[in-house]
Design a protein around this motif. Sequence first.
Motif, short mmCIF file in Angstrom:
data_model
loop_
_atom_site.label_atom_id
_atom_site.label_comp_id
_atom_site.label_asym_id
_atom_site.label_seq_id
_atom_site.Cartn_x
_atom_site.Cartn_y
_atom_site.Cartn_z
N VAL A 40 115.40 -16.53 -27.43
CA VAL A 40 114.85 -16.73 -28.77
C VAL A 40 114.72 -15.36 -29.43
O VAL A 40 114.26 -14.41 -28.80
CB VAL A 40 113.48 -17.44 -28.71
N ALA A 87 121.01 -15.18 -29.86
CA ALA A 87 119.85 -16.07 -29.77
C ALA A 87 120.21 -17.54 -29.98
O ALA A 87 121.16 -17.86 -30.69
CB ALA A 87 118.79 -15.65 -30.78
N ASP A 88 119.40 -18.40 -29.37
CA ASP A 88 119.53 -19.85 -29.55
C ASP A 88 118.64 -20.37 -30.68
O ASP A 88 118.86 -21.46 -31.19
CB ASP A 88 119.13 -20.59 -28.27
N ALA A 89 117.60 -19.61 -31.02
CA ALA A 89 116.65 -20.01 -32.05
C ALA A 89 115.97 -18.76 -32.60
O ALA A 89 116.03 -17.69 -31.98
CB ALA A 89 115.60 -20.96 -31.47
N LEU A 97 106.84 -17.64 -24.41
CA LEU A 97 108.22 -17.40 -24.01
C LEU A 97 108.33 -17.20 -22.51
O LEU A 97 109.20 -17.78 -21.86
CB LEU A 97 108.78 -16.18 -24.75
N PHE A 107 116.07 -23.64 -24.72
CA PHE A 107 116.52 -22.35 -25.22
C PHE A 107 116.56 -21.33 -24.09
O PHE A 107 115.64 -21.24 -23.30
CB PHE A 107 115.59 -21.84 -26.32
#
Length: 182
Positions: free
Chosen positions: A28, A122-124, A53, A25
Amino acid sequence: MENHQQQQQQQQQQQQQLNSLRSRFRRVCVFCGSSPGKSPNYQIAAIQLAQQLVERNIDLVYGGGSIGLMGLVSQAVYDGGRHVLGVIPKTLMPKEITGETVGEVQPVSGMHQRKAEMARQADAFIALPGFIAPAARHIIVSAPTAHELMSKLEEYEPKHTSKLSWEMEQQLGYATKLDIAR
């Protein structure tokens, strides 16, 4: 000569550790409140997540506020050297931003645009404790610690069964199975 070999082994081990923390990712989105939460554990969880993160070199997308759990997460990620993007409706800016902003702030016209922009960026997604309402669709991944959460998230494979995307379902106003069961 032996000392040189030990140094090489240490460097290889450090590189392996770095590689093991690389994430699939880039960004997030973290959903969390503009209050500190009812339990100090919420604040601890927010800081631990921010640390994960940073360790995994993941940038943050969040609700844009500088107070409460949003403020803790964003400040910790920013202090860790990662990019922070806050997406906030213009009407909430005076209420949820106090003092200086953290990272990049992107004002939007309303809550729907906020969610859409967060989804685009965002990716997730991660929702911190205390944020998920009982009417939430479902929880995909949960874990007792930030480290376990990120590890599970890295391994997660989506199983969205609908042919429509979540965003399209929201725009069309379709009821979810959870809503129908009520």
